[in-house]
Motif scaffolding. Structure first.
Motif, PDB file in Angstrom:
ATOM      1  N   UNK A   1      61.589   3.764  21.912  1.00  0.00           N
ATOM      2  CA  UNK A   1      62.512   4.231  20.875  1.00  0.00           C
ATOM      3  C   UNK A   1      62.597   3.228  19.723  1.00  0.00           C
ATOM      4  N   UNK A   2      61.470   3.022  19.113  1.00  0.00           N
ATOM      5  CA  UNK A   2      61.335   2.143  17.965  1.00  0.00           C
ATOM      6  C   UNK A   2      60.262   2.769  17.097  1.00  0.00           C
ATOM      7  N   UNK A   3      60.495   2.816  15.795  1.00  0.00           N
ATOM      8  CA  UNK A   3      59.614   3.585  14.917  1.00  0.00           C
ATOM      9  C   UNK A   3      58.138   3.182  15.028  1.00  0.00           C
ATOM     10  N   UNK A   4      57.860   1.898  14.946  1.00  0.00           N
ATOM     11  CA  UNK A   4      56.457   1.476  14.948  1.00  0.00           C
ATOM     12  C   UNK A   4      55.823   1.613  16.334  1.00  0.00           C
TER      13      UNK A   4
ATOM     14  N   UNK B   1      56.680   3.683  18.682  1.00  0.00           N
ATOM     15  CA  UNK B   1      56.495   5.112  18.967  1.00  0.00           C
ATOM     16  C   UNK B   1      55.290   5.652  18.187  1.00  0.00           C
ATOM     17  N   UNK B   2      55.120   5.163  16.954  1.00  0.00           N
ATOM     18  CA  UNK B   2      53.974   5.595  16.145  1.00  0.00           C
ATOM     19  C   UNK B   2      52.670   5.164  16.814  1.00  0.00           C
TER      20      UNK B   2
ATOM     21  N   UNK C   1      52.099   7.302  19.935  1.00  0.00           N
ATOM     22  CA  UNK C   1      51.783   8.681  19.552  1.00  0.00           C
ATOM     23  C   UNK C   1      50.341   8.800  19.047  1.00  0.00           C
ATOM     24  N   UNK C   2      49.879   7.768  18.353  1.00  0.00           N
ATOM     25  CA  UNK C   2      48.481   7.777  17.900  1.00  0.00           C
ATOM     26  C   UNK C   2      47.535   7.648  19.086  1.00  0.00           C
TER      27      UNK C   2
ATOM     28  N   UNK D   1      49.607   3.661  10.519  1.00  0.00           N
ATOM     29  CA  UNK D   1      51.053   3.404  10.578  1.00  0.00           C
ATOM     30  C   UNK D   1      51.591   2.835   9.264  1.00  0.00           C
TER      31      UNK D   1
ATOM     32  N   UNK E   1      54.427  -5.669  17.785  1.00  0.00           N
ATOM     33  CA  UNK E   1      54.806  -4.451  18.536  1.00  0.00           C
ATOM     34  C   UNK E   1      53.745  -4.096  19.590  1.00  0.00           C
TER      35      UNK E   1
ATOM     36  N   UNK F   1      55.501   7.957  27.877  1.00  0.00           N
ATOM     37  CA  UNK F   1      55.542   8.815  26.685  1.00  0.00           C
ATOM     38  C   UNK F   1      56.002  10.222  27.054  1.00  0.00           C
TER      39      UNK F   1
ATOM     40  N   UNK G   1      59.644  10.162  27.753  1.00  0.00           N
ATOM     41  CA  UNK G   1      60.370   9.999  26.491  1.00  0.00           C
ATOM     42  C   UNK G   1      60.489  11.345  25.772  1.00  0.00           C
ATOM     43  N   UNK G   2      59.364  12.085  25.709  1.00  0.00           N
ATOM     44  CA  UNK G   2      59.367  13.383  25.024  1.00  0.00           C
ATOM     45  C   UNK G   2      60.304  14.360  25.747  1.00  0.00           C
TER      46      UNK G   2
ATOM     47  N   UNK H   1      63.766  13.456  24.923  1.00  0.00           N
ATOM     48  CA  UNK H   1      64.013  13.813  23.518  1.00  0.00           C
ATOM     49  C   UNK H   1      64.387  15.288  23.395  1.00  0.00           C
TER      50      UNK H   1
ATOM     51  N   UNK I   1      67.557  17.560  21.535  1.00  0.00           N
ATOM     52  CA  UNK I   1      67.298  18.498  20.444  1.00  0.00           C
ATOM     53  C   UNK I   1      67.606  19.949  20.795  1.00  0.00           C
TER      54      UNK I   1
END
Lengths: 194, 95
Positions: B11-14, B16-17, B20-21, B37, B47, B82, B85-86, B89, B93
């Motif tokens: 749960x951190x932008x970079x 997670x990016x 995800x890649x 990124x 990271x 991952x 996490x999804x 998430x 939502x």
């Protein structure tokens, strides 16, 4: 990129990054264009010499095999350096074609040892397998149709004489390799400039 | 309805990016992750190390044209994390 993410931001980020990863692709059209041209030339030379009862035509296969092999190896090494990411599909395709070559050479050795040789039809049919799978993996229909065409023309050639087999081989390479390879190149060029 | 906690490593932008890649790839070069990124070299390196320490990412250091080259891939633990996490998430939502 350090602040706290909201769940919807997380989901959007995941979608964006997966989309970015999908855009990374390897160029495969070169091999189909190269081998399409080389194999058509080799069969044409072979056909010409055979028509004049000259055995020298078989040298065309050796020249094409070595020349094409070296060109493919150099291109593959360069592409490998350029490519910053690798997908499981890249690896799968690499091993499918390696397996195809191993099978082809093994069958050629077997045909030579038995004295019967390997029929042109068998080569065409065998080539249909990796071509069809590659077309399906890339979701590129012209190549998948090319694979099917290899199977059809290969089967037809089993019932034909030597001259007709040579012509069917050339047709298979033209419509199964060369034309799909050119269309694939157009698609890859489009993706690169997009 | 109780919300499942979100994995703090992911749960951190970079981070997670990066994950995800990598989830769609077998492996990726450091420069590929840098380009996609838009992060700085230093931050990306930090990271990746955190993801490696968590056991989510495998890092292979080699040489390419005489320059150091870092290649990253997602581990089985990373894939599982991952997916979890999804799933978590989705709980936040879905109405």
């Amino acid at each position: 990129m350090e602040r706290e993410l909201t769940p919807s931001e997380s989901l959007k980020l995941i979608e964006t990054m997966i989309g970015q990863a999908k855009q990374s692709f390897s160029r495969n059209s070169f091999y189909f264009l190269l081998w399409g041209v080389l194999l058509i030339v080799a069969m044409t030379v072979n056909y010409y010499f055979a028509a004049h009862s000259d055995p020298r035509g078989s040298w065309a296969w050796a020249v094409v095999g070595i020349g094409g092999g070296i060109a493919s190896w150099i291109y593959g090494a360069r592409e490998g350096k350029r490519q910053l990411s690798r997908t499981a599909m890249d690896r799968l395709m690499q091993w499918i074609w390696a397996g195809y070559l191993a099978t082809l050479f093994t069958m050629m050795i077997g045909g030579s040892a038995s004295g019967n040789g390997m029929s042109v039809g068998s080569i065409i049919v065998l080539t249909g397998l990796p071509t069809f799978i590659t077309g399906q993996l890339l979701r590129f229909k012209p190549l998948a149709f090319g694979g099917i065409l290899f199977w059809v023309l290969g089967t037809v050639s089993f019932f034909m004489g030597m001259q007709a087999q040579a012509l069917l081989y050339i047709a298979a390479m033209l419509f199964g390799y060369l034309i799909p390879g050119y269309l694939l190149k157009c698609q890859e060029d489009g993706l690169r400039t997009a | 309805m109780a919300f499942a906690p979100l994995d703090p490593v992911l749960h951190n932008q970079l981070r997670l990016a990066i994950v995800s890649l990598l989830v769609g790839l077998e492996s990726a070069d450091f420069n590929f992750l840098l380009e996609k990124t838009g992060a700085t070299r230093g931050n990306l390196s930090v990271q990746i190390t955190k993801l490696k320490d968590a056991g989510y990412v495998q890092v292979k250091k080699t040489f390419k044209d005489n320059y150091p080259n870092t290649r990253c891939s997602l581990s089985a633990k990373g894939v599982k994390a991952f997916e979890t996490y999804v799933q978590a998430l989705k709980g936040y939502l879905e109405p």
